[in-house]
Design a protein around this motif. Structure first.
Motif, short mmCIF file in Angstrom:
data_model
loop_
_atom_site.label_atom_id
_atom_site.label_comp_id
_atom_site.label_asym_id
_atom_site.label_seq_id
_atom_site.Cartn_x
_atom_site.Cartn_y
_atom_site.Cartn_z
N CYS A 1 0.14 0.75 -0.56
CA CYS A 1 -1.27 0.75 -0.97
C CYS A 1 -1.99 1.86 -0.22
CB CYS A 1 -1.95 -0.59 -0.68
SG CYS A 1 -3.62 -0.67 -1.37
N LEU B 1 3.22 8.28 -1.50
CA LEU B 1 3.19 7.24 -2.55
C LEU B 1 4.33 7.43 -3.55
CD1 LEU B 1 -0.64 6.99 -3.38
CD2 LEU B 1 0.72 5.51 -1.87
N ALA C 1 -2.13 4.38 4.60
CA ALA C 1 -1.29 3.79 3.55
C ALA C 1 -0.54 2.64 4.21
CB ALA C 1 -0.31 4.81 2.99
N TYR D 1 2.15 0.27 -7.73
CA TYR D 1 0.74 -0.09 -7.91
C TYR D 1 0.17 -0.26 -6.52
CZ TYR D 1 1.83 -4.89 -6.57
OH TYR D 1 2.22 -5.98 -5.85
N ALA D 2 -1.14 -0.24 -6.45
CA ALA D 2 -1.80 -0.41 -5.15
C ALA D 2 -1.61 -1.88 -4.75
CB ALA D 2 -3.27 -0.02 -5.26
#
Ligand code: FMN
Length: 216
Positions: free
Chosen positions: A160, A149, A187, A17-18
């Motif tokens: 994130c 990611l 990121a 998840y972010a």
């Protein structure tokens, strides 16, 4: 045998998840970081041109400066690693030549034999104005973000993706503009804080019938 079973893949994509709050005490090991960097470099791109540059920041003072240029978002200082994604603004004939030389070196093919491929790439770029080439390059950089990611999730590393930054300030702080690069996004990566409530938010995605069409 599949290299990764279906459920593991989905579990990791649901696990990620972010991340809003990282545990600043938890650092990514050198071995894991090296793997993630290689994953980044292995990203696919149109013609294989790789029109990107990745700046990896772990220096606490620089992270503080970058946080101010990211609207104060805390992930920048709390995360173990910050990757700054920039596009290369010099995707031109000289750049294509450098790429051809690299293909020749890696595959052991004489550069002359790659003249057709080179002509195709140079032709594509010559037909476009600079803004179109830059927009094209930017799309490739986003593929690298997605790849990072997923790679991080597969290693159980939190991340994130962040566009909420001032790209021009990032370029200035890191001296990227002088090198011909332009930042697009970043990121932050590391390990979630145990009290990051965002970790427990159910994932919000449209139903598959709303976003996927099967033509069978
Ligand atoms: C390109 C991009 C930019 C984003 N920018 C930010 C950001 O600046 N700050 C932040 O906290 N989250 C940011 N996010 C996270 C998204 O809000 C998040 O990915 C989305 O809501 C889906 O949730 P999930 O990633 O937790 O599944 C960004 C995501 C993407 C893909």
């Amino acid at each position: 045998m599949k290299p990764v079973d279906n459920q593991t893949l989905l579990n990791q994509l649901k696990w990620r998840y972010a991340t809003k709050k990282f545990d600043p005490a938890k650092k990514i090991s050198a071995e894991d970081w090296n793997t993630l960097e290689q994953a980044l470099i292995l990203t696919a791109s149109s013609y294989g041109l790789q029109p990107w540059h990745f700046t990896v920041v772990t220096n606490p003072k620089v992270k503080e400066e970058l946080q101010a240029a990211a609207f104060g978002q805390h992930q920048v200082t709390q995360a173990s690693h910050v990757v700054v994604f920039s596009m290369n603004k010099s995707v031109n004939e000289g750049y294509v030549e450098k790429y051809i030389q690299r293909i020749s070196e890696v595959r052991g093919v004489p550069a002359e034999k790659l003249a057709g491929y080179k002509g195709m790439m140079v032709g594509t770029i010559a037909k476009q104005d600079v803004a179109t080439t830059e927009a094209w390059s930017a799309k490739q950089v986003y593929i690298a973000l997605g790849n990072l990611l997923t790679s991080a999730a597969m290693l159980g590393i939190d991340a994130c993706p962040m566009e909420g930054i001032s790209p021009a300030k990032f370029d200035e702080i890191l001296g990227l503009d002088k090198k011909g690069f332009a930042t697009l996004m970043i990121a932050t990566l590391g390990y979630r804080a145990s009290d990051d409530s965002a970790a427990h938010h159910p994932k919000v995605r449209f139903k598959s019938e709303d976003v996927v069409t099967h033509v069978s």
